[in-house]
Design a protein around this motif. Structure first.
Motif, PDB file in Angstrom:
ATOM      1  N   LEU A  81      27.437  38.841  61.702  1.00 49.37           N
ATOM      2  CA  LEU A  81      27.952  39.643  62.810  1.00 49.37           C
ATOM      3  C   LEU A  81      27.419  39.050  64.107  1.00 49.37           C
ATOM      4  O   LEU A  81      26.205  38.931  64.294  1.00 49.37           O
ATOM      5  CB  LEU A  81      27.507  41.099  62.667  1.00 49.37           C
ATOM      6  N   TYR A  82      28.327  38.660  65.002  1.00 52.11           N
ATOM      7  CA  TYR A  82      27.949  38.112  66.303  1.00 52.11           C
ATOM      8  C   TYR A  82      28.085  39.218  67.349  1.00 52.11           C
ATOM      9  O   TYR A  82      29.138  39.852  67.465  1.00 52.11           O
ATOM     10  CB  TYR A  82      28.834  36.929  66.682  1.00 52.11           C
ATOM     11  N   VAL A  83      27.033  39.444  68.106  1.00 52.51           N
ATOM     12  CA  VAL A  83      26.993  40.512  69.112  1.00 52.51           C
ATOM     13  C   VAL A  83      26.888  39.872  70.492  1.00 52.51           C
ATOM     14  O   VAL A  83      25.959  39.102  70.758  1.00 52.51           O
ATOM     15  CB  VAL A  83      25.802  41.460  68.866  1.00 52.51           C
ATOM     16  N   LEU A  84      27.838  40.201  71.374  1.00 49.76           N
ATOM     17  CA  LEU A  84      27.863  39.654  72.719  1.00 49.76           C
ATOM     18  C   LEU A  84      27.603  40.773  73.727  1.00 49.76           C
ATOM     19  O   LEU A  84      28.241  41.836  73.651  1.00 49.76           O
ATOM     20  CB  LEU A  84      29.218  39.018  73.043  1.00 49.76           C
ATOM     21  N   LEU A  85      26.670  40.576  74.632  1.00 47.67           N
ATOM     22  CA  LEU A  85      26.436  41.489  75.747  1.00 47.67           C
ATOM     23  C   LEU A  85      27.027  40.838  76.995  1.00 47.67           C
ATOM     24  O   LEU A  85      26.597  39.762  77.414  1.00 47.67           O
ATOM     25  CB  LEU A  85      24.935  41.741  75.951  1.00 47.67           C
TER      26      LEU A  85
ATOM     27  N   GLU B  52      37.061  34.599  62.117  1.00 49.58           N
ATOM     28  CA  GLU B  52      36.241  35.566  62.838  1.00 49.58           C
ATOM     29  C   GLU B  52      37.109  36.737  63.298  1.00 49.58           C
ATOM     30  O   GLU B  52      38.158  36.549  63.882  1.00 49.58           O
ATOM     31  CB  GLU B  52      35.597  34.875  64.043  1.00 49.58           C
ATOM     32  N   THR B  53      36.651  37.965  63.033  1.00 48.26           N
ATOM     33  CA  THR B  53      37.417  39.165  63.353  1.00 48.26           C
ATOM     34  C   THR B  53      36.745  39.953  64.467  1.00 48.26           C
ATOM     35  O   THR B  53      35.538  40.224  64.406  1.00 48.26           O
ATOM     36  CB  THR B  53      37.542  40.077  62.110  1.00 48.26           C
ATOM     37  N   PHE B  54      37.513  40.298  65.493  1.00 51.42           N
ATOM     38  CA  PHE B  54      36.998  41.157  66.556  1.00 51.42           C
ATOM     39  C   PHE B  54      37.001  42.599  66.062  1.00 51.42           C
ATOM     40  O   PHE B  54      38.010  43.096  65.561  1.00 51.42           O
ATOM     41  CB  PHE B  54      37.873  41.024  67.801  1.00 51.42           C
TER      42      PHE B  54
ATOM     43  N   PHE C 233      31.903  40.523  66.795  1.00 51.50           N
ATOM     44  CA  PHE C 233      32.779  39.622  66.046  1.00 51.50           C
ATOM     45  C   PHE C 233      32.152  39.391  64.673  1.00 51.50           C
ATOM     46  O   PHE C 233      30.968  39.070  64.570  1.00 51.50           O
ATOM     47  CB  PHE C 233      32.948  38.293  66.775  1.00 51.50           C
ATOM     48  N   HIS C 234      32.957  39.560  63.620  1.00 50.83           N
ATOM     49  CA  HIS C 234      32.454  39.460  62.247  1.00 50.83           C
ATOM     50  C   HIS C 234      33.062  38.247  61.560  1.00 50.83           C
ATOM     51  O   HIS C 234      34.272  38.034  61.597  1.00 50.83           O
ATOM     52  CB  HIS C 234      32.825  40.724  61.460  1.00 50.83           C
ATOM     53  N   ARG C 235      32.195  37.444  60.941  1.00 49.54           N
ATOM     54  CA  ARG C 235      32.660  36.298  60.155  1.00 49.54           C
ATOM     55  C   ARG C 235      32.266  36.518  58.694  1.00 49.54           C
ATOM     56  O   ARG C 235      31.086  36.443  58.344  1.00 49.54           O
ATOM     57  CB  ARG C 235      32.050  34.992  60.664  1.00 49.54           C
ATOM     58  N   PRO C 236      33.233  36.777  57.818  1.00 52.70           N
ATOM     59  CA  PRO C 236      32.910  36.974  56.402  1.00 52.70           C
ATOM     60  C   PRO C 236      32.545  35.654  55.743  1.00 52.70           C
ATOM     61  O   PRO C 236      32.912  34.574  56.213  1.00 52.70           O
ATOM     62  CB  PRO C 236      34.221  37.525  55.827  1.00 52.70           C
ATOM     63  N   SER C 237      31.817  35.745  54.656  1.00 53.93           N
ATOM     64  CA  SER C 237      31.488  34.555  53.874  1.00 53.93           C
ATOM     65  C   SER C 237      32.672  34.196  52.982  1.00 53.93           C
ATOM     66  O   SER C 237      33.431  35.065  52.538  1.00 53.93           O
ATOM     67  CB  SER C 237      30.249  34.814  53.023  1.00 53.93           C
ATOM     68  N   ASP C 238      32.838  32.902  52.716  1.00 54.55           N
ATOM     69  CA  ASP C 238      33.873  32.478  51.773  1.00 54.55           C
ATOM     70  C   ASP C 238      33.567  32.979  50.358  1.00 54.55           C
ATOM     71  O   ASP C 238      34.473  33.153  49.549  1.00 54.55           O
ATOM     72  CB  ASP C 238      33.987  30.951  51.770  1.00 54.55           C
TER      73      ASP C 238
END
Length: 367
Positions: free
Chosen positions: A160-164, A186-188, A147-152
């Motif tokens: 970048l959030y990484v989930l296992l 947040e973009t998947f 999941f990616h969260r861009p900066s304003d």
């Protein structure tokens, strides 16, 4: 272990599953498979595990807990997706929990395939896979979700959030929970996510300028969907390679990770939001008399409204207690209207899912 042979599959709506005949039917969202004795409808959703009850029996979750209601027809077998990889046919540590209120019983599988645990059933409530707390540790089929969260500010770092996670999580629930917590910014990232990981083992994630080590912990992964790695990405980076390793062995990797995120220019600054509109309020006002007699099956509507917190259990019981169908419909509509515009909008959206032909017919009358 033989591979499950699914003869037909059809998913009608989120949580509402229709089977046109006898046979095996699979939900494309959850991976659940039903063996139907004939035509029927099943309503189901995920619910939280009671970990206290599981711990008392020396168990822990090995999959989501699903709550079922059979609206029509009869189900004789339920097939729950698992993520185990066996070194042979050993499976003594797996069982299926049958949960009714505060009572839990553990059922031995009727059969285990490469993908599913199969049980024979005669009644409903909630079912989910469990594993002995002291079960041997084997690699499991897993997912790496990004999941990616861009900066304003495009000049600042993005995250970048990484989930296992185990592979038998419900991906849609993961996305919904992330959106609920973090909003729409947040973009998947759609990428190859399948891999094999070993629970309680340490893995390292690396990319340019980043290296971190974490344990693959599956204890609460069927509800919390917590972030395993949080990667800060330099501003304006256009390309990145991400690699997950166990010691020196590559468990998963992806190339050119960020290319899809920069096809379009950054979003402009948000403009002031317009006041929300609620077509559901107008729909109920215009069609109140027709709705009092034409709502059809109430149970799927009530269950959806309870799930999205429009109704509570006591209000649902109050509707059910009315002596006639029309009185039940009137009681439900009164409750929804008293709760305001947002509740009426939820009711409208639920009705569009559960009874789309009724909504279409009523709306055509006002065109």
């Amino acid at each position: 272990m033989e591979k499950l042979n699914i003869t037909e599959c059809r998913i009608v709506d989120q949580g509402l599953f229709q089977c046109p005949s006898a046979g095996l039917f699979q939900c494309s969202i959850t991976g659940l498979v039903f063996r139907m004795e004939g035509e029927g409808e099943v309503l189901y959703r995920t619910v939280p595990w009671d970990r206290r009850l599981l711990a008392q029996s020396g168990k822990r979750p090995a999959g989501p807990l699903f709550k079922f209601t059979c609206l029509n027809g009869s189900i004789c077998q339920l097939c729950l997706p698992h993520c185990e990889i066996y070194p042979g046919d050993g499976c003594d540590f797996l069982s299926v929990a049958h949960v009714t209120d505060d009572i839990i019983e553990f059922l031995d599988p009727h059969e285990i395939t490469e993908t599913h645990i199969i049980i024979n059933i005669t009644g409903f409530s909630a079912y989910g896979l469990t594993k002995d707390k002291e079960a041997p540790v084997f690699p499991i089929k897993a997912l790496v979700l990004l999941f990616h969260r861009p900066s304003d500010d495009p000049e600042l770092e993005s995250v970048l959030y990484v989930l296992l996670l185990p592979r038998n999580v419900v991906l849609m629930k993961v996305q919904e929970e992330r959106a609920r917590r973090n909003g729409l910014r947040e973009t998947f990232i759609e990428t190859t996510s399948d891999c094999e990981l070993t629970p309680d083992q340490t893995y390292s994630l690396s990319t340019d300028g980043y290296h971190q080590t974490k344990k693959f912990d599956t204890d609460k992964d069927y509800e919390n969907y917590t972030t395993t790695f949080e990667v800060s990405l330099p501003a304006k980076v256009k390309k990145a390679e991400l690699t997950l390793k166990k010691k020196k062995n590559i468990a998963w990797s992806t190339l050119d990770l960020l290319s899809s995120l920069f096809v379009n220019p950054p979003l402009p600054a948000a403009t002031p939001a317009r006041p929300p509109t609620f077509p559901g309020r107008d729909f109920i006002t215009k069609h109140r008399i027709a709705l009092e007699t034409r709502l059809g099956l109430l149970q799927p509507i009530l269950l959806h409204l309870e799930e999205c917190k429009v109704l509570n259990a006591e209000e649902k019981e109050e509707v059910d207690s009315k002596s006639t169908k029309t009185l039940q419909n009137q009681a439900l509509l009164d409750m929804v209207v008293r709760k305001g515009a947002r509740a009426q909008e939820h009711f409208y959206q639920v009705l569009k899912k559960v009874n789309p032909y009724l909504v279409e017919d009523l709306e055509e009358q006002t065109v």
